[in-house]
Each structure stands twice: as structure tokens, then as C-alpha cells.
Design a protein around this motif. Structure first.
Motif, mmCIF file in Angstrom:
data_model
loop_
_atom_site.group_PDB
_atom_site.id
_atom_site.type_symbol
_atom_site.label_atom_id
_atom_site.label_comp_id
_atom_site.label_asym_id
_atom_site.label_seq_id
_atom_site.Cartn_x
_atom_site.Cartn_y
_atom_site.Cartn_z
ATOM 1 N N LEU A 110 12.160 0.737 -10.560
ATOM 2 C CA LEU A 110 13.171 1.472 -9.792
ATOM 3 C C LEU A 110 12.722 2.913 -9.559
ATOM 4 N N GLY A 111 12.142 3.529 -10.600
ATOM 5 C CA GLY A 111 11.631 4.888 -10.453
ATOM 6 C C GLY A 111 10.534 4.961 -9.402
ATOM 7 N N GLY A 112 9.670 3.944 -9.370
ATOM 8 C CA GLY A 112 8.613 3.905 -8.366
ATOM 9 C C GLY A 112 9.162 3.763 -6.957
ATOM 10 N N LEU A 113 10.210 2.935 -6.812
ATOM 11 C CA LEU A 113 10.830 2.778 -5.499
ATOM 12 C C LEU A 113 11.433 4.095 -5.020
ATOM 13 N N ILE A 114 12.055 4.829 -5.955
ATOM 14 C CA ILE A 114 12.636 6.131 -5.594
ATOM 15 C C ILE A 114 11.529 7.099 -5.190
ATOM 16 N N ALA A 115 10.411 7.067 -5.943
ATOM 17 C CA ALA A 115 9.286 7.952 -5.633
ATOM 18 C C ALA A 115 8.738 7.691 -4.233
ATOM 19 N N LEU A 116 8.800 6.426 -3.802
ATOM 20 C CA LEU A 116 8.314 6.078 -2.460
ATOM 21 C C LEU A 116 9.093 6.805 -1.367
ATOM 22 N N LEU A 117 10.348 7.148 -1.650
ATOM 23 C CA LEU A 117 11.210 7.762 -0.646
ATOM 24 C C LEU A 117 11.067 9.278 -0.587
ATOM 25 N N THR A 118 10.191 9.845 -1.399
ATOM 26 C CA THR A 118 10.007 11.301 -1.433
ATOM 27 C C THR A 118 8.968 11.731 -0.402
ATOM 28 N N PRO A 119 9.025 12.985 0.027
ATOM 29 C CA PRO A 119 8.089 13.461 1.057
ATOM 30 C C PRO A 119 6.634 13.518 0.600
ATOM 31 N N CYS A 120 6.384 13.409 -0.695
ATOM 32 C CA CYS A 120 4.996 13.425 -1.179
ATOM 33 C C CYS A 120 4.322 12.070 -1.011
ATOM 34 N N VAL A 121 5.113 11.010 -0.933
ATOM 35 C CA VAL A 121 4.549 9.656 -0.925
ATOM 36 C C VAL A 121 4.809 8.926 0.386
ATOM 37 N N PHE A 122 6.041 8.994 0.878
ATOM 38 C CA PHE A 122 6.431 8.169 2.032
ATOM 39 C C PHE A 122 5.503 8.332 3.242
ATOM 40 N N PRO A 123 5.165 9.564 3.637
ATOM 41 C CA PRO A 123 4.284 9.698 4.808
ATOM 42 C C PRO A 123 2.886 9.124 4.579
ATOM 43 N N MET A 124 2.503 8.952 3.309
ATOM 44 C CA MET A 124 1.163 8.444 3.014
ATOM 45 C C MET A 124 1.039 6.954 3.316
ATOM 46 N N ILE A 125 2.160 6.232 3.359
ATOM 47 C CA ILE A 125 2.088 4.770 3.525
ATOM 48 C C ILE A 125 1.463 4.382 4.859
ATOM 49 N N PRO A 126 2.023 4.809 6.015
ATOM 50 C CA PRO A 126 1.400 4.401 7.283
ATOM 51 C C PRO A 126 -0.008 4.958 7.463
ATOM 52 N N LEU A 127 -0.251 6.197 6.970
ATOM 53 C CA LEU A 127 -1.579 6.802 7.115
ATOM 54 C C LEU A 127 -2.631 6.003 6.353
ATOM 55 N N THR A 128 -2.310 5.656 5.113
ATOM 56 C CA THR A 128 -3.279 4.950 4.273
ATOM 57 C C THR A 128 -3.511 3.529 4.768
ATOM 58 N N VAL A 129 -2.431 2.836 5.124
ATOM 59 C CA VAL A 129 -2.573 1.463 5.615
ATOM 60 C C VAL A 129 -3.380 1.447 6.908
ATOM 61 N N SER A 130 -3.107 2.413 7.798
ATOM 62 C CA SER A 130 -3.861 2.489 9.053
ATOM 63 C C SER A 130 -5.337 2.741 8.789
ATOM 64 N N PHE A 131 -5.619 3.561 7.783
ATOM 65 C CA PHE A 131 -7.017 3.851 7.436
ATOM 66 C C PHE A 131 -7.745 2.564 7.037
ATOM 67 N N PHE A 132 -7.104 1.765 6.192
ATOM 68 C CA PHE A 132 -7.758 0.540 5.722
ATOM 69 C C PHE A 132 -7.912 -0.494 6.841
ATOM 70 N N THR A 133 -6.886 -0.611 7.688
ATOM 71 C CA THR A 133 -6.930 -1.663 8.711
ATOM 72 C C THR A 133 -7.822 -1.291 9.895
#
Length: 651
Positions: free
Chosen positions: A202-225
Motif C-alpha cells: 500500500l505504501g508503494g502504491l501511494i509512493a507511485l502517486l507522488t511527483p517524484c515517481v509518477f512522471p517517471m512511469i511513462p518516461l521509463t517505459v517509453s525508453f525501454f520500448t
């Protein structure tokens, strides 16, 4: 639970007896190797009888008891050079304890190098507590004396005056029907590793919603793909990236196991140590204001730069690993306080803190890694992600208020254990009410914090969160004025009898109780009623849950109030005994422990009479000290009521 299993096995030994060659299943030999005029190597070798084994100092928690090696006057007469080294050990899974056990076969060797600080020292005394098992287990507590200069060993026992000996003897009870305690304790664990894992997730899910992590998701996934030769390689890299995130957070918990192997009580003292609780209070307040935007918690930027550079240079397997490390570093300003809350929560939970923390940190890592893996496998899902924006700032502020609420719990622990009396139940709840009110006002846009943007129309999510905050605020107010109870919060606020208003007594639920065993026993004899012996603690969350959720049930309360004499002994009470009541307790092994506080007295009392150190722990006794039923710990009201009734039947 493991202590009761050991008690049961010990009972089997005494009841059936052992074969002659098993009566002394280990023979110890001492050796001293001189390295220099000041440096020596002490070697203690135990030769084990066939099929017997002794457990390592580092066997995992949750299983059998670890071997403990103690060096008398270490740090004063001499210093230890490194850790106590063991010879070869074996590891097997135990069906009884459901853990991997580490133990010695045939021979157990403990080697310790020392450096003399006082050249005149000619003897070193070493204590060894160990558990030796075959089909049964026995606890042994022995003391060995090493002669450094080849001189005859002269045993010098720490002297204990007649008064201390008498007071030590008075702590030992002559219990009748004690073998009934060897039965398995009735207990329903209030938290498990899976629950701790879920808390971390649950703590990890909350961390995903913070500005330090959330913007990294599309950037990182796009980098790999997009930067992979083909889709399958991109997915594989993203999966590896997620796996490394999990590994990193798992590894962050391992140092706590190292502390625990040096001293199994280091982490567990968090729940009862006044100064550690105060330190946690300050840290959580500091975390909260970072979430409010007054400053940022960041690790050195050079760390992130080096990891990012390493990921570019190395590429491949190692490159993905360094990318995961970079994420952990750059997101620390948001994840650090959440991880701190996770540490605080596991410190308040049942069981071994280090193991709980590993479960929680792993759950945190899994939640953090999951989106990177899933969106890499299904990139079309990225289109459904909400855009980054002010809502992430709102998430941080809500977390800040939660951090302040948890900080007050640690301050309350310090107040209760230290007997300071300034954070009574009503004051504690009042502060939570203020925090809930401020959170509600913030969510409805009445005021802002430094990192909030221009005032905008409230989102549906913010309104819903605000309504939840209002509901919690009303719940707290109604509970404070006692229109309703606060059972959902049992264990977090101070107990009801810890009140600013004058109470009939300072016992749970107003039941007449005694906080001294001798006084309670004398009263039980006078009124001819059985005793409910309650080993509890001021900072014991599960003790409060039992009192507020189980003892408060009508059937249980009636039995407690009318049929039993309640003796509540607080093992974490740091209040000093009067000088006349302080004494030195001498164990059968010769070890001497100074009893200076109320908690030390009742903790020792529980240990020597029941061989248990956990709370809550309940025992039923007759006025003539006959054990009336098996012991019981955290359980439900129906089981507890039936347990009390059986005790009355056995009187």
C-alpha cells in the motif's frame, strides 16, 4: 509460541526421562591461544552426543532460540576484536517453526579474539546461553572462565547480599499444576508477514502517486520500448528493471537483520525505549514538513549522477540495475518519509521487527515495480494514465498529515513508558482532531502550502478525500466525548484510564486491579477469588486492543469484574523502584542482573516463572498458586470468555 513449544518439550523430558548418555549431551572444552602480550584468542568447543544439535547465534528469528555468547567486563577490562566466529553450521527447514534453522552437528566451536585494556587481567569470564535439541530441547545457561596466563582458575562470583538473595527468591513462585502451561498458548496473531507485506505494498502504491515517481512511469517505459531492438527485448528489460527495484528495497532491510544478529533486542526496544520513541517523533515531524513543501529531503545529487552515468556506460544487465538504483535515489524525497512510516509501523507490530521490515520493504518494492513491468507489457495502457498535475501535491500533503499523526503515537509511547503524564488520552485525541480539521480545511481549499499552485476548482478526488476526512473528524469527536467508542483505533490512543479527568482507578475499563503481585495475591486470598495475571506494557498496542475490544465485551467484562482478581504487571514501566525495593537478582547460572525499575522487576518475574517475554500474556491462578488453564495471548472475545470459564471450573 516458540517458548511454549519449548516448555512442552521440557516437560516431556522431565516426565519420561532421558537415556543415560543423553543426560549430558554436550561436553565443553576451553582453550586460550596467546597472539601477543595483549591479544588472545578464546576458543570454546562443545562436543555433542549423537544426533544432538545446538543452534547458531544467527539462526533466523521465529524459530528455536539462538545461542548467545556474552563476555563479562568487555569494554572495561578488554575489548572484543571482531565478532564471535563459529565453525561449520548446517541449515534445514523446520516443520515445527516453519523457518530455516541454522545449527551445529557433532561439534560447536565459538572463537573470539580479544585485546586486553588492563594488562593485569588474568581471567576472562564468558557466559553461554544455548538450546540443545534431539527429539526434545533443553535450555542451558552456563558460565566459563578462561585463564590467560596458565594459572589455576579461581572462580570469583559477583557477591549478592542476603537482602538481594531474599528478594530474588521471593520473585520465584511455587506454582502447582505448572505443566498445564506446556500446552500450546491460545493465540490469534493480530498481524502476519502477509499483512506487513500488504502494508508495504500500500505504501508503494501511494509512493507511485507522488511527483517524484509518477512522471517517471511513462518516461521509463517509453525508453525501454523505443530504445530496444525489438518489442520482446524492451519488455524483458522493463521486467528486469522492475525486478531490480524489488531487490533494491529488499536489500535496504538487510542491515536491520545485522543489528538483530548482534543483539536480538536492538530493534524490539523501539516500542518501549523512551529516547528512541522521541527520536522517531522528531524524525516523523521532519518528514511531514518536507511533504508540506517547506524543504526537500534529497540524497546527494552526485549519487544519482554517478548511477545514471554507470547505466549509460555499462548497458545491458548492469545498466538496467543502475537505472533502478537511480530511480531509488531521485525519488527519495517522496519515498523516504513513506519508508520511515513503514519502519515505524513495523516497530509497533507484533513479531520480529527486522523480519517485518523485510516483508514491508519487499511489498513496497513490488508495488513500485509493478507499473513499470505492466505498462511495458501493455504499452497501450499508458494512454489511460492521468496527467501529472496538482493532484500529486495534494497526495504529498495528505501524507504529511498522516506522518504527523504517526509522530504523535511515538510521542505518546514515550510519555506512557516514561510516566510523564502530559499526553493524556483526551489531549492526544484533541491533537488528532486538530490535524483532521486542518486536513479537511486544506482539502476544501481554505488554505494552501508553499508548493501548491494557483487556486483551482476542487477535483472530485479531492472532494471525496475531504468527505472521508470530515467523517474521521466526526468519529474522533464523538469518541472523545464518549458518545461512541473508538474501537477502530484501539491501541493507538492512550488507554481510557490515562485521562485528564479523575478516574475511579487507573485500571483498564475501571476494573479494580493491582499493579503489584504480592498485593494482588494477598487480596485474592482474602476474598477467595482466582487471579487473572496480566503481563502487559504501556507501549503494547495489542494489549490495548485486547482491553478495548475483548475485555469490554459484556460476558468477558462480567467475569473479570466479578469473578477474578486482576493483577496487571507492566514490563516496560521505566519508573524507578524506591532504593529499598531495588536489588540484584541472581540467576541459577550465577549471572547477576540489577533490578532498578518496575518494568525490570516484572519482566524478570515473567521470565523466571513462565519462560516467556511477550505481551499480552495472561495466566489464571488460584489463590494458592495453582495454574487453572493454559496461558492465552491475543485472541477473540468468545475464546477468551470460554477460557475464563474453564479457569473457574478448574478452581
Amino acid at each position: 509460541m516458540r517458548y511454549l513449544i519449548l516448555l512442552f518439550l521440557s516437560f516431556i523430558i522431565s516426565f519420561f526421562g532421558l537415556a543415560q548418555d543423553d543426560e549430558n549431551p554436550v561436553i565443553w572444552k576451553q582453550e586460550v591461544h596467546k597472539i601477543s602480550d595483549t591479544d588472545y584468542e578464546l576458543v570454546l568447543t562443545g562436543t555433542l552426543a549423537n544426533e544432538w544439535h545446538i543452534y547458531s547465534q544467527y539462526t533466523p528469528d521465529g524459530g528455536p532460540l539462538k545461542t548467545e555468547v556474552t563476555f563479562v567486563n568487555a569494554g572495561k577490562d578488554f575489548e572484543l576484536l571482531g565478532k564471535t566466529v563459529e565453525n561449520k553450521t548446517y541449515t534445514e527447514f523446520s516443520d515445527v517453526f516453519e523457518v530455516e534453522e541454522t545449527f551445529f552437528k557433532e561439534q560447536a566451536v565459538f572463537t573470539q579474539k580479544i585485546k586486553l585494556l588492563d594488562p593485569s587481567i588474568s581471567q576472562i569470564k564468558v557466559g553461554l546461553f544455548f538450546q540443545i535439541c534431539k527429539e526434545v530441547c533443553m535450555n542451558k545457561d552456563e558460565v566459563f572462565t578462561f585463564s590467560l596466563k596458565g594459572e589455576p582458575i579461581v572462580e570469583i562470583e559477583e557477591t549478592v547480599d542476603a537482602r538481594s538473595l531474599a528478594m530474588s527468591s521471593a520473585l520465584k513462585l511455587d506454582l502447582k499444576n505448572k505443566e498445564i502451561l506446556a500446552d500450546n498458548v491460545v493465540s490469534i496473531a493480530s498481524s502476519s508477514l502477509w499483512m506487513i507485506f500488504g502494508l508495504g505494498f500500500l505504501g508503494g502504491l501511494i509512493a507511485l502517486l507522488t511527483p517524484c515517481v509518477f512522471p517517471m512511469i511513462p518516461l521509463t517505459v517509453s525508453f525501454f520500448t523505443k530504445h530496444s531492438k525489438n518489442k520482446s527485448k524492451g519488455i524483458a528489460s522493463a521486467l528486469l528493471y522492475g525486478f531490480f527495484i524489488i531487490i533494491i528495497y529488499f536489500l535496504l532491510s538487510l542491515p536491520f537483520h545485522l543489528f538483530d544478529s548482534v543483539d536480538s533486542q536492538i530493534l524490539n526496544t523501539i516500542a518501549t525505549n523512551v529516547w528512541l520513541n522521541l527520536a522517531f517523533f522528531i524524525v516523523f515531524v521532519f518528514f511531514a514538513f518536507s511533504f508540506f513543501g517547506y524543504y526537500e529531503l534529497t540524497l546527494p545529487s552526485s549519487w544519482a549522477n554517478k548511477m545514471d552515468s554507470a547505466s549509460t556506460k555499462t548497458g545491458g544487465f548492469l545498466g538496467v540495475f543502475f537505472m533502478a538504483v537511480t530511480l531509488a535515489i531521485v525519488s527519495f524525497s517522496c519515498t523516504g518519509p513513506i519508508l520511515g512510516g513503514l519502519l515505524g509501523s513495523t516497530a509497533l507490530a507484533d513479531g520480529d521487527v527486522a523480519t517485518n521490515l523485510t516483508a514491508g520493504m519487499t511489498g513496497f518494492g513490488v508495488a513500485l515495480a509493478l507499473p513499470f513491468m505492466l505498462f511495458a507489457m501493455f504499452p497501450a495502457w499508458l494512454n489511460s494514465l492521468p496527467k501529472s498535475g496538482g493532484w500529486m501535491t495534494t497526495v504529498k500533503v495528505v501524507l504529511g498529515f498522516l506522518e504527523l499523526g504517526l509522530a504523535l503515537k511515538f510521542l505518546s509511547n514515550a510519555d506512557l513508558v516514561g510516566n510523564w503524564g502530559f499526553l493524556k488520552r483526551e489531549i492526544f485525541l484533541g491533537l488528532w482532531i486538530v490535524l483532521s480539521l486542518l486536513l479537511t480545511l486544506y482539502l476544501f481549499g481554505v488554505f494552501k502550502f508553499p508548493h501548491d499552485g494557483p487556486k483551482q476548482k476542487l477535483s472530485i478526488g479531492r472532494k471525496v478525500t475531504g468527505i472521508v476526512s470530515v467523517a474521521f473528524l466526526v468519529y474522533l469527536v464523538l469518541g472523545t466525548v464518549k458518545i461512541t467508542n473508538l474501537k477502530l483505533l484501539s491501541g493507538f490512543p492512550p488507554p481510557e484510564f490515562y485521562s485528564v479527568f479523575e478516574q475511579e482507578n487507573d485500571c483498564p475499563l475501571g476494573v479494580n486491579c493491582f499493579k503489584d503481585f504480592e498485593e494482588g495475591l494477598a487480596h485474592a486470598k482474602k476474598v477467595n477469588k482466582p487471579i487473572l495475571l496480566d503481563f502487559t506494557g504501556w507501549a503494547c498496542v495489542n494489549c490495548r486492543k485486547m482491553e478495548e475490544n475483548v475485555w469490554s465485551e459484556p460476558g468477558v467484562f462480567k467475569l473479570l469484574n466479578e469473578n477474578y482478581v486482576l493483577i496487571s504487571l507492566y514490563v516496560d514501566d521505566r519508573k524507578e523502584l524506591s532504593k529499598e525495593a531495588q536489588f540484584k537478582f541472581k540467576y541459577d547460572s550465577g549471572r547477576v542482573k540489577t533490578i532498578e525499575t518496575i518494568g525490570e522487576k516484572w519482566g524478570t518475574f515473567q521470565d523466571i516463572n513462565f519462560n516467556v517475554a511477550s505481551q499480552p500474556y495472561y495466566i489464571l491462578l488460584s489463590p494458592d498458586l495453582k495454574v487453572l488453564n493454559t496461558a492465552i495471548q491475543t485472541t477473540d472475545a468468545t475464546t477468551y470468555e470460554e477460557w475464563l470459564k474453564v479457569g473457574l471450573q478448574n478452581l
